[in-house]
Write a protein that holds these residues in place. Structure first.
Motif, PDB file in Angstrom:
ATOM      1  N   GLY A  25       0.818  -1.201   0.000  1.00 55.29           N
ATOM      2  CA  GLY A  25       0.000   0.000   0.000  1.00 55.29           C
ATOM      3  C   GLY A  25       0.849   1.246   0.000  1.00 55.29           C
ATOM      4  O   GLY A  25       0.349   2.350   0.093  1.00 55.29           O
ATOM      5  N   TYR A  26       2.161   1.090  -0.031  1.00 53.13           N
ATOM      6  CA  TYR A  26       3.023   2.266   0.022  1.00 53.13           C
ATOM      7  C   TYR A  26       4.185   2.063  -0.938  1.00 53.13           C
ATOM      8  O   TYR A  26       4.402   0.984  -1.469  1.00 53.13           O
ATOM      9  CB  TYR A  26       3.525   2.514   1.438  1.00 53.13           C
ATOM     10  CG  TYR A  26       4.115   1.297   2.095  1.00 53.13           C
ATOM     11  CD1 TYR A  26       5.468   1.001   1.952  1.00 53.13           C
ATOM     12  CD2 TYR A  26       3.309   0.423   2.843  1.00 53.13           C
ATOM     13  CE1 TYR A  26       6.002  -0.128   2.536  1.00 53.13           C
ATOM     14  CE2 TYR A  26       3.845  -0.705   3.417  1.00 53.13           C
ATOM     15  CZ  TYR A  26       5.198  -0.982   3.268  1.00 53.13           C
ATOM     16  OH  TYR A  26       5.724  -2.100   3.833  1.00 53.13           O
ATOM     17  N   LEU A  27       4.934   3.143  -1.153  1.00 52.07           N
ATOM     18  CA  LEU A  27       6.063   3.075  -2.078  1.00 52.07           C
ATOM     19  C   LEU A  27       7.176   2.257  -1.461  1.00 52.07           C
ATOM     20  O   LEU A  27       7.607   2.542  -0.356  1.00 52.07           O
ATOM     21  CB  LEU A  27       6.608   4.471  -2.351  1.00 52.07           C
ATOM     22  CG  LEU A  27       5.651   5.485  -2.940  1.00 52.07           C
ATOM     23  CD1 LEU A  27       6.392   6.774  -3.208  1.00 52.07           C
ATOM     24  CD2 LEU A  27       5.021   4.957  -4.194  1.00 52.07           C
ATOM     25  N   ASN A  86      -0.958  11.855   1.438  1.00 49.40           N
ATOM     26  CA  ASN A  86      -0.514  10.490   1.334  1.00 49.40           C
ATOM     27  C   ASN A  86       0.013  10.219  -0.061  1.00 49.40           C
ATOM     28  O   ASN A  86      -0.705  10.369  -1.030  1.00 49.40           O
ATOM     29  CB  ASN A  86      -1.734   9.603   1.581  1.00 49.40           C
ATOM     30  CG  ASN A  86      -1.315   8.216   1.948  1.00 49.40           C
ATOM     31  OD1 ASN A  86      -0.158   7.846   1.757  1.00 49.40           O
ATOM     32  ND2 ASN A  86      -2.241   7.454   2.463  1.00 49.40           N
ATOM     33  N   ILE A  87       1.289   9.835  -0.118  1.00 52.75           N
ATOM     34  CA  ILE A  87       1.734   9.397  -1.430  1.00 52.75           C
ATOM     35  C   ILE A  87       1.577   7.895  -1.463  1.00 52.75           C
ATOM     36  O   ILE A  87       2.205   7.191  -0.691  1.00 52.75           O
ATOM     37  CB  ILE A  87       3.212   9.752  -1.649  1.00 52.75           C
ATOM     38  CG1 ILE A  87       3.324  11.262  -1.794  1.00 52.75           C
ATOM     39  CG2 ILE A  87       3.724   9.080  -2.910  1.00 52.75           C
ATOM     40  CD1 ILE A  87       4.673  11.716  -2.238  1.00 52.75           C
ATOM     41  N   ASP A  88       0.706   7.414  -2.328  1.00 53.30           N
ATOM     42  CA  ASP A  88       0.670   5.969  -2.451  1.00 53.30           C
ATOM     43  C   ASP A  88       0.968   5.589  -3.890  1.00 53.30           C
ATOM     44  O   ASP A  88       1.089   6.449  -4.755  1.00 53.30           O
ATOM     45  CB  ASP A  88      -0.656   5.396  -1.919  1.00 53.30           C
ATOM     46  CG  ASP A  88      -1.839   5.829  -2.750  1.00 53.30           C
ATOM     47  OD1 ASP A  88      -1.649   6.060  -3.955  1.00 53.30           O
ATOM     48  OD2 ASP A  88      -2.941   5.926  -2.190  1.00 53.30           O
ATOM     49  N   VAL A 117      -0.010   7.189  -7.624  1.00 56.63           N
ATOM     50  CA  VAL A 117       0.701   8.191  -8.420  1.00 56.63           C
ATOM     51  C   VAL A 117       1.578   7.506  -9.451  1.00 56.63           C
ATOM     52  O   VAL A 117       1.620   7.882 -10.622  1.00 56.63           O
ATOM     53  CB  VAL A 117       1.609   9.043  -7.516  1.00 56.63           C
ATOM     54  CG1 VAL A 117       2.175  10.188  -8.317  1.00 56.63           C
ATOM     55  CG2 VAL A 117       0.849   9.533  -6.327  1.00 56.63           C
ATOM     56  N   GLN A 146       8.216   6.059   3.902  1.00 58.26           N
ATOM     57  CA  GLN A 146       8.089   4.866   3.062  1.00 58.26           C
ATOM     58  C   GLN A 146       9.430   4.434   2.486  1.00 58.26           C
ATOM     59  O   GLN A 146       9.711   3.247   2.372  1.00 58.26           O
ATOM     60  CB  GLN A 146       7.096   5.129   1.922  1.00 58.26           C
ATOM     61  CG  GLN A 146       5.673   5.141   2.433  1.00 58.26           C
ATOM     62  CD  GLN A 146       4.662   5.431   1.340  1.00 58.26           C
ATOM     63  OE1 GLN A 146       5.031   5.815   0.251  1.00 58.26           O
ATOM     64  NE2 GLN A 146       3.405   5.250   1.647  1.00 58.26           N
ATOM     65  N   THR A 168      -2.956   2.556   5.374  1.00 55.64           N
ATOM     66  CA  THR A 168      -2.475   2.018   4.098  1.00 55.64           C
ATOM     67  C   THR A 168      -1.708   0.717   4.311  1.00 55.64           C
ATOM     68  O   THR A 168      -1.312   0.068   3.364  1.00 55.64           O
ATOM     69  CB  THR A 168      -1.510   2.992   3.407  1.00 55.64           C
ATOM     70  OG1 THR A 168      -0.314   3.106   4.198  1.00 55.64           O
ATOM     71  CG2 THR A 168      -2.114   4.351   3.207  1.00 55.64           C
TER      72      THR A 168
END
Ligand SMILES: Nc1ncnc2c1ncn2[C@@H]1O[C@H](COP(=O)(O)OP(=O)(O)OP(=O)(O)O)[C@@H](O)[C@H]1O
Ligand SMILES: Nc1ncnc2c1ncn2[C@@H]1O[C@H](COP(=O)(O)OP(=O)(O)OP(=O)(O)O)[C@@H](O)[C@H]1O
Ligand SMILES: [Mg+2]
Ligand SMILES: [Mg+2]
Lengths: 266, 322, 286, 350, 350
Positions: A35-37, A227-229, A232, B197, B217
């Motif tokens: 769910g994340y980078l 939130n960067i997910d 992008v 992250q 997330t």
């Protein structure tokens, strides 16, 4: 036609690596199941590509962006070509001041432009309209178009234009049939740069875009506010894919090379 | 021709929730169309300032710091009295009656649980932990122009007996002890997320709501209320002075503090409810300042802060952010 | 075109001029005026003439540092873009048409992806835990993790990446019109590939390089997103400074003063070097 | 009345006077050639008529109206540029068709006329080529075709045949002449080829350093050059010193002992004598002519060119390659010419 | 051993064979001209030697080493391009100095040699001009000067004099010849001017459609062309039908009643007879030659060109302008030539 030497090809390879490195990273991340980078990713999943479909507003914004970029860059190039010819061909008082004015949008931080336009548009009643958006984008992309057309306009053999005139062509026909094809490489690259910059502009557009017409970058920008997910990255990857497909189609139809460089080149 | 009301507030997940769950019932009830103008608090203020005298926006929801500023700059109109306001905690009501809190989050510490476990570090417990040299270049703090940043400086000042009225110890701490640990002064939630992250940052000063969204997330983020107490960060709504849709705007603000909306905002944005009648199940409370937890929070005196803000900003950019 | 040479430039640039006078001059003048207004945290913008904003920017060495950094970064980015972009354009130009098409795409394609996403890629590569650092560590090239994130070098690299395609395109447009026989003539006179390049090709594509440089320099000096993401708040540049004043403190008059000074400096530098180069290479600007 | 009249036409590039006070009248249907050394202002003159170089002063009248009031695209001229100035981005056929398109000639007729004209210049197979992919001479012929196809009232040709071989050049010359005769095109030709100018022109204009030296029929200019420059420029010539004496009622010129009667009006005393190399013959009679020794002998196809050392200096002699034996290098010869082959000027007169 | 040898050099542009299997050996110091109709492959050949066009097949050897292994800039050639290819961004002097700079010639010597060479081509005053500001012929001379100044071992000249007037062209020809003689430069000249080729060359190469038709000394090629193409290309010629009969021990050719003895090895029966126009004379004797009528008469300075209608068809006749009276247009004349002026081929043999 001479060929590039080994050294040149090595340079080229390095350059291409440099250009592609972050893009490849972005694309790789798009396939993460997380769910994340994260990089390197552990698995492979199309989850974030499917996620795009959950956001119809992205698709709408994408369409608006395309329209906006296409319209503003086309109008900008239409204004830039004659202006560039004037600057390249003639020496007249105020020439440098004019050039500076045309380039000024490049040099003002876009946030300043954004707020200035917002103030200005709300005073003349254009606030929040698509027209306002187009006008402001014309302004920010025109310098690109102008500079590239300018670079192509220097050194054109005017006798070729004279030949057309001697055959009875008036100024406009001469321009359309002779001058324009001769500066075509500059015009096409100028348009492309203008398009790209309009398509990618966010700092200014955040202020002028209205809730109903928003561009893709603004949507993305707002989306990643908290939130960067990987969405992008999956959107970016899709854009790359679409661009590639579009370019390949264009290449098949017209030849990219000809489009960019004019047909006269051997 | 349907009436259109412009509502300006945060983009991102908050926008998603508001568009999906909060706006449609209101539109149906009041026969008005709501356009959501997304942007963070300062963007929204900038838009108000740009369109001063010719306002397009009718209602805003912003952080409490900017809300005080909006009130001070005269952008907000008076709130009309309504029954629902009686249920709202007095602490979130503005003395000027030009704005009202609609949600509450806490500023505290967020850390990467997995990274801490790998390093065999104990979880942070105190604001003083920010000074711990083992976090060298692994700490992220929002800058002073951000509400969390203000809170961080005030908390640091409080550690050495200072506070809003005596900020000096805060600046000293940031200059000498905390500064070296700071990887970046980062106001953008997105970039904060990203730094976590990609593993560059493992600990940060941040809001409980943000931490909750990040944790949702699947990222191993954990929020702690420092033992000296977290700091309360309100989210406030106001109607815009000179709004052409004042009736609907007033109704919308009243609607925002109503129990059903409060519940939705708690769930989706991690906002602690401001309406006393709202009760949350223990599961729903997770990550949200609520009940007892909320009472330990320390409030900031914005009037004092805003008075000094200009000087602080200058000092901050010149002494800390360099 | 042979219309009256006095009137022609006016006619040709007329439409663009009108649009600019209507749409750029007005906001620009508004911004310039704004820079002379007063501002307070509580009173907001007050339409009273004051030079305090200018005074503040001009007397505080804090701003000098930031403007200095901005120009330094812009110069580096421009220089690197010239150094790598011009040869690349030349190499592309010599490729067979099919390959040229492919690599043009490679060079331009990335421009279509949001700066934010691209910069994100760099962030993943740059950090102490990023790929570059890890690769170098594995190779044993460095002992400590290297961290390009939040450094000026990182900003320069990322900005160069964002802006170098502009240089390549501008130079390619100029390369198109070279007469290949002229290159051959130089070679027949004994010039090596490099000399041909330096003595014959380079001077003729000066207009393209100039255009590219103007674009790259102006964009680098007024860039916001990349320095903000890669540089962070500690590496402020003029644009991020103006951004702060406009959006965070709402002190627009001060922000406007900063923007006007940036604009003035850039116009001076660009017009100055433009004039210098057009004069130095007068022959190719015909 | 003259059709085209140039009146004191002048062009200065900065300090350089490219064309100075040029006067010229051209009758309708006339074929005029501009001749002169490289850089003497021929192209500049043509370009002023065409309207692409603005004259510094003077004017050009076409049928009594000032030509400079007419926009270049309305002048209806056919121009061949010295540098060809082909449109590089379109094919040969499209290059040639351009002028017809501008005149609104319908497609079918256009295609047919383009084809015809390309046939005429010998480029039938190359209609779909791009100019860059052609040889120099082929490009030049495209330029010619482009100007001819529109059948203009006035043709301005700037070295239109300079890159063609003799064979083709002659064919083209014939075509130009035919067109001019049949259509009545007024033609102004710039050429460096004197043979071409002489063969084609009704009159030739000899220019030097921006000024007109002589305007005359070709044979007239050749036979009676207005100045030493013209004499020298129009073909090679020999200039020697001699003196004219009067013997009784006759005047006699004495050229190093070779004596010939001359007309009575000739000046007496020391003179310069000009004699064209094609007028000099080799003679056997040792009493006749002057003695010389063949220094070099150059074969030129239809004729031989000799450089002969004599006591008068080096003389050049041209002899038709008519099959007769010619002297070898190093051979001693005697040169003679007739009394009508001389042009006599008092010393210092020119 | 040959200095430069081209072996089956071939170049195809797509489908077009520009040069086909060209064989040529050049001795050191030789002066060779390439002659041929426009588009026959002359420029392509030169560019292959120079290294700017890659041959499709074949090779070029210089003193026994393969030239294509040598980078163009190491070949040490002086090249004049048909399009001049001047450096537009530097002055004339800098254009000319470029090659010297590349050779590391010190500044003082460089300046002196540039000046000398500019004097040589008559451009002394224009050293600081930019090429764009010069006339066509002036630009061409800059190109020539640029190639000459480096005193290369091999000169490749592509129509280097095409835009110069006769006077200047001749001067330049003399210079070229002098340089070649004194420095020993091997020269390959492409020219459309047959006179120039004949006057300058040790040997000429006549090309047609990418193939070599003949390689020979100029007078040899002129007198004994290897093919009808060469005969026709090298100057005008008349071709008529006749028949050869044997009368007793002799062979006689009968050309419309004009009978001449021919060598015994001549074929008998119907033949074609070729006779050059400069070999035909006007005769008064009504018993001799054939009858004709002057159709046109063109003055060409040193000579007259006649078109004569005869029962054999139109014949062209060239007469030197030696002052004698020439027939007028419309006049009846008799034409004759000698038995040695004929080239006889059996019909259908060529
Ligand atoms: N780039 C090219 N692409 C395709 N065909 C070409 C190209 N260049 C030349 N040709 C063709 O090759 C042939 C030979 O050309 P070349 O330039 O060698 O002729 P040339 O003998 O120099 O003629 P000219 O006397 O007219 O200059 C011509 O038919 C020409 O059309
Ligand atoms: N743009 C220019 N700027 C300055 N001088 C020029 C320019 N164009 C031509 N000249 C000069 O003007 C004079 C006349 O040039 P023009 O081109 O008319 O000569 P030309 O007679 O056509 O010569 P050529 O036979 O060599 O083509 C020359 O001395 C030339 O150097
Ligand atoms: Mg000329
Ligand atoms: Mg050629």
């Amino acid at each position: 036609m001479r060929h590039n030497g080994a050294l040149a090809l090595a340079f080229h390879a390095t350059f291409v690596t440099f250009i592609l490195a972050p893009i490849v990273v972005v694309c790789a991340v798009a396939f993460t199941p997380e769910g994340y980078l994260s990089l390197p990713t552990k698995g492979f999943s199309l989850r974030w590509f499917k996620a795009i479909l959950n956001y119809p507003e992205f698709l709408r914004a994408f369409r608006d962006s395309l329209w906006l970029a296409a319209l503003s860059s086309t109008i900008a190039i239409g204004l830039a070509v004659p202006a560039a010819l004037a600057i390249a061909r003639y020496r007249f008082p105020g020439r440098e001041a004019m050039t500076a004015l045309f380039l000024s949008p490049l040099m003002i931080p876009h946030v300043v432009l954004g707020i200035a336009f917002l103030r200005f548009f709300s005073q003349i009643g254009l606030s929040g309209s698509f027209l306002g958006l187009i006008l402001s984008h014309i302004i920010v992309v025109l310098p690109f178009a102008l500079r590239l057309v300018l670079a192509a306009s220097y050194g054109i053999d005017q006798r070729i234009e004279h030949a057309a005139i001697s055959l009875g062509a008036n100024s406009f026909v001469t321009f359309r049939r002779v001058t324009l094809p001769l500066i075509m490489p500059g015009v096409v690259s100028g348009w492309v740069l203008a398009f790209i910059n309009s398509f990618d502009e966010v700092t200014m557009t955040v202020f002028i875009a209205s809730p109903s017409t928003t561009t893709l970058p603004v949507r993305l920008f707002l989306y990643i506010q908290d939130n960067i997910d990987p969405l992008v990255t999956s959107i970016s990857a899709s854009l790359i894919l679409m661009t590639a497909v579009l370019m390949i189609v264009l290449d098949r139809l017209f030849g990219l090379d000809r489009l960019f460089l004019g047909s006269a080149k051997s | 021709q349907q009436k259109v009301m412009y509502f300006a507030s945060y983009g991102g997940s908050f926008e998603q929730a508001v568009r999906k769950e909060i706006i449609p019932p209101f539109e149906a009830k009041h026969g008005v169309k709501i356009e959501y103008v997304a942007g963070n608090s300062t963007d929204t203020l900038a838009k108000l300032q740009a369109q001063r005298g010719n306002q397009q926006i009718d209602v805003i929801v912003v952080d409490d710091g900017p809300a005080y500023q909006a009130v001070a700059l005269g952008f907000c109109g008076d709130l009309e009295p309504a029954d629902v306001y009686k249920d709202v905690y007095p602490i979130v009501k503005f003395k000027s009656n030009k704005a009202i809190g609609v949600g509450l989050v806490a500023t505290g510490l967020m850390y990467n649980k997995k990274a801490f476990e790998e390093n065999k570090w104990p979880a942070p417990t105190s604001w003083a932990d920010l000074k711990d040299p083992k976090y060298k270049k692994k700490l992220v703090v929002p800058p002073l122009n951000n509400t969390y940043g203000v809170h961080a400086v005030i908390a640091a000042a409080a550690l050495n007996g200072g506070g809003e009225t005596n900020i000096e110890p805060g600046f000293q701490a940031f200059k000498n002890e905390i500064g070296p640990n700071v990887l970046a002064y980062e106001p953008s939630p997105a970039k904060m997320t990203e730094l976590f992250q990609n593993g560059q940052a493992v600990i940060a000063v941040w809001g409980s709501g943000r931490a909750k969204v990040l944790a949702d997330t699947g990222f191993p983020a954990e929020f702690v209320y420092p033992k000296e107490g977290g700091i309360a960060l309100g989210t406030a709504a106001c109607t815009i002075a000179g709004s052409k849709n004042n009736k609907e705007a007033q109704a919308f603000v009243q609607y925002l503090v109503s129990p059903e909306v409060q519940r939705v905002m708690a769930k989706s944005a991690g906002f602690g409810p401001v309406n006393q009648t709202v009760t949350l199940s223990p599961d729903e409370q997770k990550g949200i300042p609520y009940g007892e937890q909320a009472k330990t929070l320390r409030a900031v005196d914005w009037d004092v802060v805003n008075q000094h803000r200009e000087d602080w900003n200058k000092r901050w950019t010149r002494e800390v952010e360099r | 075109m042979t219309t009256n040479p006095k009137l022609a430039p006016l006619l040709l640039s007329g439409p663009a001029l009108l649009v600019f006078i209507g749409l750029v001059l007005a906001p620009l003048v508004m911004t310039a005026l704004l820079s002379f207004y007063d501002w307070g945290q509580y009173k907001g913008i007050v339409a009273e003439f004051t030079i305090k904003n200018w005074h503040e920017v001009i007397t505080d060495e804090y701003y000098y540092e930031i403007f200095g950094r901005t120009l330094r970064i812009a110069l580096f980015v421009t220089a690197i873009s010239v150094v790598i972009g011009v040869p690349e354009a030349y190499i592309l130009n010599r490729m067979s048409p099919q390959w040229r098409g492919v690599f043009l795409l490679v060079v331009i394609g990335p421009l279509l992806i949001s700066v934010v996403a691209r910069t994100l890629g760099w962030a993943l590569l740059f950090g102490s835990t990023g790929l570059i650092s890890q690769a170098l560590l594995t190779l044993g090239a460095v002992r400590e993790p290297i961290d390009l994130m939040f450094t000026e070098s990182g900003v320069v690299i990322a900005l160069t990446h964002v802006l170098v395609p502009f240089m390549v395109l501008a130079v390619m447009a100029a390369l198109q019109r070279l007469n290949p026989d002229v290159e051959n003539a130089a070679m027949s006179l004994g010039a090596s590939g490099f000399t041909v390049w330096r003595r014959v090709i380079l001077p003729q594509i000066v207009p393209g390089i100039l255009s590219g440089s103007v674009i790259v320099f102006a964009l680098a000096a007024s860039a916001f997103a990349t320095p903000a993401i890669i540089g962070g708040r500690r590496l402020k540049v003029a644009a991020t400074l103006a951004y702060d004043e406009f959006l965070n403190t709402l002190n627009w008059p001060l922000g406007a003063a900063i923007a006007m000074i940036l604009l003035g400096a850039l116009v001076a530098i660009i017009v100055g070097s433009n004039r210098l180069i057009e004069r130095r290479y007068a022959q190719v600007f015909e | 009345m003259s059709y085209l009249a140039l009146e004191r036409l002048t062009k200065a590039y900065g300090g350089v006077l490219a064309v100075e006070a040029l006067d010229l009248t051209v009758a309708r249907g006339e074929f005029i050639s501009l001749l002169g050394p490289s850089g003497c202002g021929k192209t500049t003159t043509l370009q002023m008529i065409a309207g692409f170089v603005e004259p510094t002063s003077g004017r050009a009248m076409l049928e009594g109206t000032d030509l400079f009031g007419v926009r270049p695209n309305k002048r209806g001229l056919g121009v061949v540029f010295q540098s060809y100035a082909l449109f590089p981005h379109v094919t040969v056929a499209e290059n040639v068709a351009f002028g017809l398109e501008m005149r609104g000639v319908p497609r079918a007729e256009r295609e047919q006329r383009v084809k015809q004209t390309l046939d005429l210049v010998g480029l039938s197979g190359l209609a779909d080529r791009y100019p860059r992919r052609m040889s120099g001479g082929q490009q030049q012929r495209v330029a010619l075709a482009r100007a001819l196809v529109i059948q203009p009232a006035i043709l301005l040709l700037d070295e239109p045949l300079s890159n063609l071989d003799a064979k083709l050049r002659e064919e083209m010359q014939t075509e130009l002449r035919t067109i001019q005769r049949s259509v009545g095109t007024t033609t102004i030709l710039v050429t460096h080829d004197q043979g071409e100018a002489m063969a084609l022109s009704d009159r030739i204009v000899i220019m030097n350093k921006g000024r007109v030296e002589q305007i005359a029929r070709p044979d007239e200019a050749y036979a009676r050059p207005a100045s030493a420059f013209v004499a020298n420029f129009l073909g090679k010539t020999n200039v020697v010193s001699a003196k004219v004496v009067s013997e009784g009622s006759r005047h006699i010129v004495d050229i190093a002992g070779f004596r010939l009667p001359v007309p009575d009006r000739s000046p007496t005393g020391p003179v310069t004598v000009t004699v064209r190399p094609e007028r000099i013959t080799f003679v056997d009679d040792p009493a006749l002519g002057i003695r010389g020794c063949v220094h070099s002998r150059v074969f030129q196809g239809t004729h031989w060119l000799f450089h002969i050392e004599t006591e008068l200096g080096a003389l050049i002699v041209l002899r038709q390659n008519d099959g007769a034996a010619v002297p070898l290098e190093g051979e001693n010869v005697r040169l003679a010419w007739g009394e009508n082959d001389l042009l006599i000027e008092a010393l210092g007169a020119s």
